[in-house]
Write a protein that holds these residues in place. Structure first.
Motif, PDB file in Angstrom:
ATOM      1  N   PRO A   1       0.817  -1.221   0.000  1.00 24.22           N
ATOM      2  CA  PRO A   1       0.000   0.000   0.000  1.00 24.22           C
ATOM      3  C   PRO A   1       0.850   1.270   0.000  1.00 24.22           C
TER       4      PRO A   1
ATOM      5  N   GLN B   1       2.102   1.818  -3.529  1.00 25.21           N
ATOM      6  CA  GLN B   1       1.014   2.308  -4.380  1.00 25.21           C
ATOM      7  C   GLN B   1       0.759   3.789  -4.138  1.00 25.21           C
TER       8      GLN B   1
ATOM      9  N   LYS C   1     -10.359   4.284 -11.653  1.00 23.55           N
ATOM     10  CA  LYS C   1      -9.037   3.819 -11.253  1.00 23.55           C
ATOM     11  C   LYS C   1      -8.201   3.476 -12.476  1.00 23.55           C
TER      12      LYS C   1
ATOM     13  N   GLN D   1      -0.685  -5.446  -8.802  1.00 25.67           N
ATOM     14  CA  GLN D   1      -1.502  -4.593  -7.952  1.00 25.67           C
ATOM     15  C   GLN D   1      -2.878  -4.434  -8.609  1.00 25.67           C
TER      16      GLN D   1
ATOM     17  N   GLU E   1      -5.062  -1.648  -7.469  1.00 30.06           N
ATOM     18  CA  GLU E   1      -5.600  -0.345  -7.072  1.00 30.06           C
ATOM     19  C   GLU E   1      -5.976   0.501  -8.284  1.00 30.06           C
TER      20      GLU E   1
END
Length: 118
Positions: free
Chosen positions: A6, A9, A50, A83, A85
């Motif tokens: 996280p 990111q 996103k 990932q 995200e």
């Protein structure tokens, strides 16, 4: 398969939002004619939702463009795999095509310039 933490990111997003080059560890290298070089995209477009598009523009197509676009495509696939995200994609915009088609918005640009896409 390694995943971005996280913190990593958020670091990527902070640099994109601040319009700064990505930190060294997130950049990728190009190998051409035995030389190694860092790649700095012309534009990073943060889309709604996103999605992030990396845009490369060229007036004249250099000999290294196909290699650069293949590597950029691979980078997007790799980062999307590790990932979830945000989804990264890329668009290659050449001057001749831009002047010929004159896209009116980014959606037209992204859907009309699909060279180097699968």
């Amino acid at each position: 398969m390694p995943r971005l933490t996280p913190q990593e990111q958020q670091e990527i997003f902070r640099f994109i939002e601040a319009d700064k080059p990505l930190p060294e560890k997130y950049r990728f290298l190009l190998f051409a004619d035995g030389d190694i070089s860092n790649y700095y995209p012309d534009f990073i477009v943060k889309l709604s939702g996103k999605k992030i598009a990396i845009v490369e523009t060229k007036g004249l197509e250099d000999l290294d463009v196909p290699l650069k676009m293949m590597r950029l495509k691979q980078w997007c696939e790799d980062v999307n795999r590790v990932q979830d995200e945000v989804t990264f994609d890329f668009v290659f915009v050449d001057q001749e095509g831009f002047e010929k088609y004159q896209p009116k918005n980014f959606s037209e640009l992204a859907s009309g310039f699909i060279q180097y896409k699968p």
